[in-house]
Design a protein around this motif. Structure first.
Motif, PDB file in Angstrom:
ATOM      1  N   ASN A  75      10.232   7.034   7.028  1.00 39.03           N
ATOM      2  CA  ASN A  75       8.764   7.759   7.412  1.00 39.03           C
ATOM      3  C   ASN A  75       8.708   8.689   8.594  1.00 39.03           C
ATOM      4  OD1 ASN A  75       7.765   5.857   5.795  1.00 39.03           O
ATOM      5  ND2 ASN A  75       7.382   4.145   7.338  1.00 39.03           N
ATOM      6  N   THR A  76       7.782   9.870   8.504  1.00 43.39           N
ATOM      7  CA  THR A  76       7.568  10.858   9.313  1.00 43.39           C
ATOM      8  C   THR A  76       6.361  10.375  10.146  1.00 43.39           C
ATOM      9  OG1 THR A  76       9.058  12.322   7.973  1.00 43.39           O
ATOM     10  CG2 THR A  76       7.702  13.123   9.898  1.00 43.39           C
ATOM     11  N   TYR A  77       6.291  10.006  11.466  1.00 42.84           N
ATOM     12  CA  TYR A  77       5.334   9.809  11.867  1.00 42.84           C
ATOM     13  C   TYR A  77       4.698  11.039  12.689  1.00 42.84           C
ATOM     14  CZ  TYR A  77       6.391   5.090  11.432  1.00 42.84           C
ATOM     15  OH  TYR A  77       6.681   3.951  10.899  1.00 42.84           O
ATOM     16  N   MET A  78       3.475  11.165  12.559  1.00 38.62           N
ATOM     17  CA  MET A  78       2.793  12.529  13.074  1.00 38.62           C
ATOM     18  C   MET A  78       1.647  12.105  13.967  1.00 38.62           C
ATOM     19  SD  MET A  78       2.005  15.245   9.995  1.00 38.62           S
ATOM     20  CE  MET A  78       3.719  15.473   9.066  1.00 38.62           C
ATOM     21  N   ILE A  79       1.464  12.743  15.072  1.00 35.52           N
ATOM     22  CA  ILE A  79       0.423  12.583  15.982  1.00 35.52           C
ATOM     23  C   ILE A  79      -0.363  13.981  16.156  1.00 35.52           C
ATOM     24  CG2 ILE A  79       1.802  13.063  18.119  1.00 35.52           C
ATOM     25  CD1 ILE A  79       0.257  10.735  19.623  1.00 35.52           C
ATOM     26  N   ARG A  80      -1.707  13.884  16.265  1.00 45.19           N
ATOM     27  CA  ARG A  80      -2.343  15.130  16.314  1.00 45.19           C
ATOM     28  C   ARG A  80      -2.579  15.368  17.717  1.00 45.19           C
ATOM     29  NH1 ARG A  80      -7.630  15.609  13.876  1.00 45.19           N
ATOM     30  NH2 ARG A  80      -8.284  13.399  14.103  1.00 45.19           N
ATOM     31  N   TYR A  81      -2.663  16.530  18.170  1.00 46.38           N
ATOM     32  CA  TYR A  81      -2.899  17.204  19.434  1.00 46.38           C
ATOM     33  C   TYR A  81      -3.946  16.624  20.027  1.00 46.38           C
ATOM     34  CZ  TYR A  81      -2.681  20.179  23.454  1.00 46.38           C
ATOM     35  OH  TYR A  81      -2.688  20.669  24.678  1.00 46.38           O
ATOM     36  N   ALA A  82      -5.016  16.519  19.457  1.00 44.06           N
ATOM     37  CA  ALA A  82      -6.323  15.620  20.115  1.00 44.06           C
ATOM     38  C   ALA A  82      -6.029  14.280  20.344  1.00 44.06           C
ATOM     39  CB  ALA A  82      -7.413  15.787  18.901  1.00 44.06           C
ATOM     40  N   ASP A  83      -5.227  13.547  19.633  1.00 44.28           N
ATOM     41  CA  ASP A  83      -4.609  12.221  20.270  1.00 44.28           C
ATOM     42  C   ASP A  83      -3.872  12.261  21.530  1.00 44.28           C
ATOM     43  OD1 ASP A  83      -4.421   9.563  20.042  1.00 44.28           O
ATOM     44  OD2 ASP A  83      -3.034   9.544  18.392  1.00 44.28           O
TER      45      ASP A  83
END
Length: 155
Positions: A18-26
């Motif tokens: 899995n490739t976890y992504m986090i948004r900049y807003a987060d």
């Protein structure tokens, strides 16, 4: 010329990893949450600037803000990450008594008429502390049966 073989399942950017992504807003809202810490609000100008960056990017009004409360932050996270499954984890980060109160006061009812003009048939659930815990997956218990035993007290 020798051709390179890809590992099984690693074709066309598709793997079991899995490739976890986090948004900049987060990231920005997590910074604000860290500034609030164990308190109920912050008036830190950097935290306010990060909070406003998220709101401005979303096209929301940029009314002057002098402080941010925990409720302001939760509302902003709920709006920013709507339909992304984040709100449950935001609630779990609250102190347990606040999380239980917030979840117990959530209206889950329906309108009495099909067009939504009738009264609400209320459906509030009395949430308990045990409802905030995820069960241990059976596949993990199969690997390590001791996970099903009561935890050892350390204190």
């Amino acid at each position: 010329m020798k051709t390179m073989r890809l590992p099984a399942g690693a074709y066309n950017m598709s793997t079991g990893i899995n490739t976890y992504m986090i948004r900049y807003a987060d990231v920005l809202l997590t910074y604000v949450e860290a500034e609030i810490g164990n308190g109920t609000s912050t008036s830190d100008p950097v935290a306010i600037a990060q909070f406003m960056r998220v709101r401005t990017r979303a096209g929301l009004s940029s009314l002057p803000v002098t402080s941010i409360t925990t409720d302001d932050l939760l509302r902003e996270r709920r709006l920013e990450f709507a339909f992304e499954g984040q709100y449950w984890y935001d609630i779990l980060r609250l102190p347990q008594d606040q999380a239980l109160l917030r979840l117990s006061n959530t209206e889950r009812g329906l309108f009495d008429s099909w067009c939504g003009s009738g009264p609400v048939i209320t459906n509030k659930i009395n949430v308990t502390a045990n409802m905030l815990l995820f069960p241990i997956p059976q596949s993990e218990i199969d690997i390590d049966p001791k996970l099903a035993e009561n935890p050892v007290g350390y204190y």
